[in-house]
Design a protein around this motif. Structure first.
Motif, PDB file in Angstrom:
ATOM      1  N   MET A 113       0.844  -1.197   0.000  1.00 34.10           N
ATOM      2  CA  MET A 113       0.000   0.000   0.000  1.00 34.10           C
ATOM      3  C   MET A 113       0.877   1.245   0.000  1.00 34.10           C
ATOM      4  SD  MET A 113      -3.093   0.630   2.623  1.00 34.10           S
ATOM      5  CE  MET A 113      -3.194   2.301   3.240  1.00 34.10           C
ATOM      6  N   ALA A 114       0.557   2.186  -0.884  1.00 36.46           N
ATOM      7  CA  ALA A 114       1.408   3.366  -1.059  1.00 36.46           C
ATOM      8  C   ALA A 114       1.513   4.175   0.228  1.00 36.46           C
ATOM      9  CB  ALA A 114       0.878   4.241  -2.175  1.00 36.46           C
ATOM     10  N   GLY A 115       0.415   4.245   0.993  1.00 38.52           N
ATOM     11  CA  GLY A 115       0.407   5.050   2.210  1.00 38.52           C
ATOM     12  C   GLY A 115       1.355   4.545   3.281  1.00 38.52           C
ATOM     13  N   MET A 116       1.792   3.305   3.152  1.00 35.27           N
ATOM     14  CA  MET A 116       2.695   2.740   4.148  1.00 35.27           C
ATOM     15  C   MET A 116       4.143   3.188   3.950  1.00 35.27           C
ATOM     16  SD  MET A 116       0.816   0.789   6.114  1.00 35.27           S
ATOM     17  CE  MET A 116       1.884  -0.474   6.854  1.00 35.27           C
ATOM     18  N   ARG A 117       4.415   3.695   2.758  1.00 33.57           N
ATOM     19  CA  ARG A 117       5.801   4.076   2.478  1.00 33.57           C
ATOM     20  C   ARG A 117       6.245   5.241   3.335  1.00 33.57           C
ATOM     21  NH1 ARG A 117       6.231   5.191  -3.568  1.00 33.57           N
ATOM     22  NH2 ARG A 117       8.067   6.303  -2.909  1.00 33.57           N
ATOM     23  N   LYS A 118       7.467   5.188   3.767  1.00 33.45           N
ATOM     24  CA  LYS A 118       8.004   6.254   4.600  1.00 33.45           C
ATOM     25  C   LYS A 118       8.235   7.486   3.738  1.00 33.45           C
ATOM     26  CE  LYS A 118      11.472   6.840   8.192  1.00 33.45           C
ATOM     27  NZ  LYS A 118      10.624   7.787   8.914  1.00 33.45           N
ATOM     28  N   GLN A 119       7.725   8.609   4.229  1.00 31.19           N
ATOM     29  CA  GLN A 119       7.877   9.856   3.492  1.00 31.19           C
ATOM     30  C   GLN A 119       9.300  10.395   3.664  1.00 31.19           C
ATOM     31  OE1 GLN A 119       5.479  11.396   1.551  1.00 31.19           O
ATOM     32  NE2 GLN A 119       4.378   9.482   1.873  1.00 31.19           N
ATOM     33  N   PRO A 120       9.815  11.040   2.610  1.00 29.34           N
ATOM     34  CA  PRO A 120      11.140  11.648   2.759  1.00 29.34           C
ATOM     35  C   PRO A 120      11.102  12.767   3.807  1.00 29.34           C
ATOM     36  CG  PRO A 120      10.137  12.268   0.649  1.00 29.34           C
ATOM     37  CD  PRO A 120       9.228  11.265   1.298  1.00 29.34           C
ATOM     38  N   GLN A 121      12.158  12.871   4.572  1.00 29.08           N
ATOM     39  CA  GLN A 121      12.195  13.888   5.625  1.00 29.08           C
ATOM     40  C   GLN A 121      13.281  14.910   5.337  1.00 29.08           C
ATOM     41  OE1 GLN A 121      11.799  12.528   9.671  1.00 29.08           O
ATOM     42  NE2 GLN A 121       9.716  12.090   9.076  1.00 29.08           N
ATOM     43  N   ARG A 122      13.006  16.127   5.746  1.00 28.05           N
ATOM     44  CA  ARG A 122      13.963  17.211   5.585  1.00 28.05           C
ATOM     45  C   ARG A 122      14.016  18.014   6.875  1.00 28.05           C
ATOM     46  NH1 ARG A 122      14.699  14.511   1.928  1.00 28.05           N
ATOM     47  NH2 ARG A 122      15.018  14.965  -0.271  1.00 28.05           N
ATOM     48  N   THR A 123      15.113  18.713   7.069  1.00 33.07           N
ATOM     49  CA  THR A 123      15.285  19.519   8.270  1.00 33.07           C
ATOM     50  C   THR A 123      14.953  20.974   7.982  1.00 33.07           C
ATOM     51  OG1 THR A 123      17.011  18.027   9.011  1.00 33.07           O
ATOM     52  CG2 THR A 123      16.920  20.185  10.069  1.00 33.07           C
ATOM     53  N   CYS A 124      14.107  21.554   8.816  1.00 31.95           N
ATOM     54  CA  CYS A 124      13.777  22.975   8.715  1.00 31.95           C
ATOM     55  C   CYS A 124      14.996  23.790   9.153  1.00 31.95           C
ATOM     56  CB  CYS A 124      12.571  23.287   9.597  1.00 31.95           C
ATOM     57  SG  CYS A 124      12.280  25.047   9.820  1.00 31.95           S
ATOM     58  N   VAL A 125      15.403  24.762   8.329  1.00 31.82           N
ATOM     59  CA  VAL A 125      16.582  25.553   8.684  1.00 31.82           C
ATOM     60  C   VAL A 125      16.245  26.625   9.727  1.00 31.82           C
ATOM     61  CG1 VAL A 125      17.777  25.151   6.496  1.00 31.82           C
ATOM     62  CG2 VAL A 125      16.294  27.148   6.726  1.00 31.82           C
ATOM     63  N   GLY A 126      14.941  26.781  10.040  1.00 36.27           N
ATOM     64  CA  GLY A 126      14.554  27.742  11.068  1.00 36.27           C
ATOM     65  C   GLY A 126      14.618  27.131  12.457  1.00 36.27           C
ATOM     66  N   CYS A 127      13.799  26.105  12.698  1.00 39.32           N
ATOM     67  CA  CYS A 127      13.716  25.508  14.032  1.00 39.32           C
ATOM     68  C   CYS A 127      14.611  24.278  14.167  1.00 39.32           C
ATOM     69  CB  CYS A 127      12.268  25.144  14.359  1.00 39.32           C
ATOM     70  SG  CYS A 127      11.568  23.895  13.274  1.00 39.32           S
ATOM     71  N   GLY A 128      15.113  23.752  13.042  1.00 42.21           N
ATOM     72  CA  GLY A 128      16.013  22.600  13.101  1.00 42.21           C
ATOM     73  C   GLY A 128      15.305  21.274  13.268  1.00 42.21           C
ATOM     74  N   GLU A 129      13.966  21.280  13.212  1.00 41.55           N
ATOM     75  CA  GLU A 129      13.218  20.027  13.361  1.00 41.55           C
ATOM     76  C   GLU A 129      13.169  19.266  12.049  1.00 41.55           C
ATOM     77  OE1 GLU A 129       9.343  19.988  15.236  1.00 41.55           O
ATOM     78  OE2 GLU A 129       9.998  21.604  16.541  1.00 41.55           O
ATOM     79  N   CYS A 130      13.218  17.965  12.168  1.00 45.73           N
ATOM     80  CA  CYS A 130      13.124  17.094  11.010  1.00 45.73           C
ATOM     81  C   CYS A 130      11.651  16.748  10.795  1.00 45.73           C
ATOM     82  CB  CYS A 130      13.947  15.839  11.267  1.00 45.73           C
ATOM     83  SG  CYS A 130      14.362  14.979   9.768  1.00 45.73           S
ATOM     84  N   LYS A 131      11.144  17.046   9.597  1.00 46.73           N
ATOM     85  CA  LYS A 131       9.732  16.789   9.331  1.00 46.73           C
ATOM     86  C   LYS A 131       9.567  16.163   7.965  1.00 46.73           C
ATOM     87  CE  LYS A 131       7.914  20.466  12.130  1.00 46.73           C
ATOM     88  NZ  LYS A 131       6.850  21.439  12.290  1.00 46.73           N
ATOM     89  N   GLU A 132       8.348  15.653   7.722  1.00 50.21           N
ATOM     90  CA  GLU A 132       8.067  15.145   6.388  1.00 50.21           C
ATOM     91  C   GLU A 132       8.110  16.297   5.399  1.00 50.21           C
ATOM     92  OE1 GLU A 132       4.533  12.843   6.067  1.00 50.21           O
ATOM     93  OE2 GLU A 132       5.158  11.435   7.622  1.00 50.21           O
TER      94      GLU A 132
END
Ligand SMILES: [Zn+2]
Length: 89
Positions: A1-20
């Motif tokens: 199922m496509a929805g099960m695939r892990k989304q690519p993550q990137r880091t916000c250069v503002g807060c430094g949090e890693c998000k989808e």
């Protein structure tokens, strides 16, 4: 199922949090050297990511996160342009 695939993550250069990736907005420097908000996520050029709220652009201005990502200074005029594009988008 496509929805099960892990989304690519990137880091916000503002807060430094890693998000989808889809939760972030991409800032791109085009091959012509113009900074712009890449609402499609597909523009050519070097990119950096910010959360989809104005606060992280402010944070990135203060912590120079965008400058670090692009390895160059970004003028206040360019920052103001990005802020307006983010607000408009
Ligand atoms: Zn953020």
């Amino acid at each position: 199922m496509a929805g099960m695939r892990k989304q690519p993550q990137r880091t916000c250069v503002g807060c430094g949090e890693c998000k989808e990736k889809r939760e972030l907005i991409r800032i791109v420097r085009t091959p012509e050297g113009v900074f712009t908000v890449d609402f499609t996520g597909k523009a050519n050029g070097r990119g950096a990511y910010l959360c989809r709220n104005g606060g992280c652009l402010e944070a990135a201005m203060k912590n120079h996160g965008l400058e670090r990502s692009f390895h160059q200074a970004i003028s206040p005029e360019d920052m103001e342009k990005l802020r307006k594009e983010l607000e408009a988008g």
